[in-house]
Design a protein around this motif. Structure first.
Motif, short mmCIF file in Angstrom:
data_model
loop_
_atom_site.label_atom_id
_atom_site.label_comp_id
_atom_site.label_asym_id
_atom_site.label_seq_id
_atom_site.Cartn_x
_atom_site.Cartn_y
_atom_site.Cartn_z
N VAL A 157 0.99 -1.85 -0.36
CA VAL A 157 0.05 -0.25 -0.13
C VAL A 157 0.58 0.99 0.05
O VAL A 157 2.20 0.92 0.77
N THR A 188 -0.13 1.42 6.11
CA THR A 188 1.29 0.97 5.57
C THR A 188 2.44 0.96 6.35
O THR A 188 3.54 0.84 5.96
N ILE A 198 -4.53 6.75 -1.08
CA ILE A 198 -4.02 5.61 -0.32
C ILE A 198 -4.35 4.43 -2.38
O ILE A 198 -4.90 4.07 -3.00
N ALA A 237 -3.32 0.59 -3.74
CA ALA A 237 -2.18 -0.75 -3.26
C ALA A 237 -2.73 -1.67 -4.28
O ALA A 237 -2.79 -1.45 -5.14
N GLU A 263 -4.05 -2.49 -10.13
CA GLU A 263 -4.07 -2.88 -9.01
C GLU A 263 -2.60 -3.94 -8.63
O GLU A 263 -2.16 -4.94 -8.21
#
Length: 544
Positions: free
Chosen positions: A165, A181, A389, A391, A418
């Protein structure tokens, strides 16, 4: 002209109604006690008859209705004693604190305030310690949990599973992403949260002990019994409910305060009243569904809220709008859209805000657009900044023999994947976007709060705190009635009618009714304070 003619034509009927009210009060002469059971929950929406029946829940009142009733009791010279029963209460901290302050005002007006309870938590204890006399049942027990924090950190766990992340934050105090994180808070974020918790705990302990520091240790215990509270001198006695509500008391009828007020405020030609709207905004901020623009509880959605704000702006009867905000934030894009619509509303109306429970990040973004902010002393606010954020699940996928191939990717396309690690170019782009959002947020706060732009980092960078007037983050501390009183002063002290606009639900769709049905709780403003008409009426109308 037509209004006066109408009043004159119906004057005989109005006088007959006044005579009926006065005769109703004749039978209550010599009484001194008013009895009240607080609602376990507050009503926050209009529900159709069938929805109420299916839910099987008892009808209750809004928080504004209760506050207005307490204000009426405070002003009523005939009521000498107020006896209150507290069921298990599912209120928020700001609601407990606001009602507590109104109870203190009743006690300070010279009335005896007696409260009875069997169970509860810190909130119920806040109400009990505001009383002249408070009593508990012999079996009473209270769960005590003062402000504290125990956040969970998933950073190392996610990495173990191959989930990486990345966070892009506008300041070291914007700590939302750290849970995903890191394995622990950063030094700055921990210190900020610790300061907030200690400040909030201090406010609550000061209220619970009425400033007596020697009583603070008892509230660190996880469970308190009636005997423990009695021996500490916090309550005045232990009684059964039957003993507390003894039959020998001379009790007024339930509608006595409003009947008494209606008689006292009767005028042959009453003054025209200005309409003031209280609009609750609660929940995370998003766009919502463009095709179904209906307000729902627990959501602040631009596609439903913006048309509502436009309708308020176009309604010439409305003179002021109070935004009752409780939001931890959400989409920066939609926060800006709603902010701009509030600025448009200010061109035709007085617009103020009441900060209730948590008004942070995007919630504060909305609030910074208004003319005046009244905040609950226990409201968590600030978090002025931005965070995002992203991922990367590539390692997780490969653990399970899953693979993706990038075909036809172009610069920055990896941001929407992702599976792909971010390129240096994409990282720089996302960092620049966060700084851009932060800069816009700072400008909006600087413009709305009249704070020099160079001072914003001192209260921004993601810090959260309790509201203070000194740093100009808010204009005053108080409750919703204080916010209403401030609006009344801006209107020159004229009588006002309050309209509380709530989402509406019916059986067919269980979402706000098509057309935006709106609840109107009409309240008469008199003697410079809010008071309640009798009987309480909920009116519904379409507002587009």
């Amino acid at each position: 002209m037509f209004r006066i003619l109408f009043l004159i034509l119906f004057l005989p009927f109005r006088l007959l109604y006044q005579l009926y009210l006065r005769l109703s009060l004749v039978f209550q002469s010599g009484r001194e006690v008013y009895e009240l059971e607080f609602p376990a929950v507050f009503e926050d929406s209009y529900k159709s008859y069938l929805v109420k029946k299916l839910q099987g829940k008892e009808e209750t009142v809004t928080r504004l209705e209760l506050l207005c009733l307490l204000k009426l009791i405070q002003k009523n010279g005939k009521i000498k004693t107020l006896d209150i029963s507290l069921p298990p209460l599912e209120w928020t901290l700001s609601e407990f604190y606001e009602v507590r302050n109104q109870l203190i005002a009743i006690r300070n007006s010279g009335k005896k305030l007696r409260i009875f309870a069997k169970e509860g938590g810190v909130g119920t204890l806040l109400l009990l310690t505001a009383a002249s006399e408070c009593y508990l049942a012999p079996e009473s027990e209270f769960m005590v949990l003062l402000p504290s924090a125990e956040p969970m950190f998933f950073g190392k766990f996610l990495k173990t599973w191959g989930i990486e992340v990345q966070a892009f934050a506008s300041g070291p105090y914007k700590s939302f992403a750290e849970s995903f994180t890191r394995g622990e808070f950063s030094k700055e974020a921990r210190k900020n949260l610790e300061t907030l918790v200690l400040d909030l705990r201090k406010v609550i302990l000061t209220a619970l002990t009425n400033g007596n520091k020697s009583l603070e240790p008892i509230f660190y215990r996880p469970m308190l019994s009636a005997d423990e509270l009695l021996s500490a001198g916090i309550i005045h006695g232990i009684k059964s409910e039957t003993e507390f509500f003894s039959a020998d008391r001379k009790v007024f009828s339930g509608n006595y305060p409003s009947l008494h007020h209606a008689i006292k405020e009767f005028k042959i030609i009453p003054k025209r009243k200005a309409e003031v709207v209280v609009l609750p905004l609660e929940g995370g901020i998003s766009g919502g569904d463009f095709l179904h623009k209906h307000r729902e509880n627990g959501k602040i959605e631009a596609f439903s809220l913006i048309p509502n704000l436009k309708a308020l702006s176009e309604d010439k009867k409305i003179k002021a709008v109070i935004l009752e905000i409780s939001s931890p934030g959400g989409s920066a894009f939609y926060s800006e859209q709603i902010h701009q619509e509030i600025l448009e509303l200010k061109k035709t109306k007085i617009v103020t805000a009441y900060f209730k429970d948590t008004v942070a990040s995007g919630g504060y973004y909305l609030g910074s657009a208004v003319d005046h902010i009244t905040a609950s002393p226990v409201c968590i606010t600030g978090s002025i900044g931005a965070v995002s954020i992203r991922a990367n699940l590539q390692k997780l996928y490969k653990k399970f023999q899953l693979n993706k191939e990038a075909v036809g990717f172009y610069p920055f396309r990896d941001i929407h994947s992702e599976f792909q690690p971010l390129s240096k170019q994409s990282v720089q782009y996302l960092e620049s976007q966060i700084k851009k959002i932060e800069g816009l947020f700072y400008r909006r706060v600087a413009e709305g709060r009249k704070i020099p732009l160079e001072n914003l980092p001192k209260i921004g960078m993601g810090r959260v705190y309790l509201p203070t007037v000194e740093n100009r983050i808010v204009d005053s501390l108080g409750g919703l009635l204080d916010a209403i009183h401030e609006v009344k002063e801006r209107l020159g002290g004229i009588p006002i009618v309050l309209t509380e606009e709530l989402p509406a639900y019916n059986l067919k769709n269980k979402i706000p009714i098509l057309g935006g049905l709106i609840a109107e709780l009409k309240v008469l403003e008199s003697l410079n304070e809010v008071s309640l008409l009798s009987p309480i009426r909920l009116d519904w109308k379409n507002r587009r």
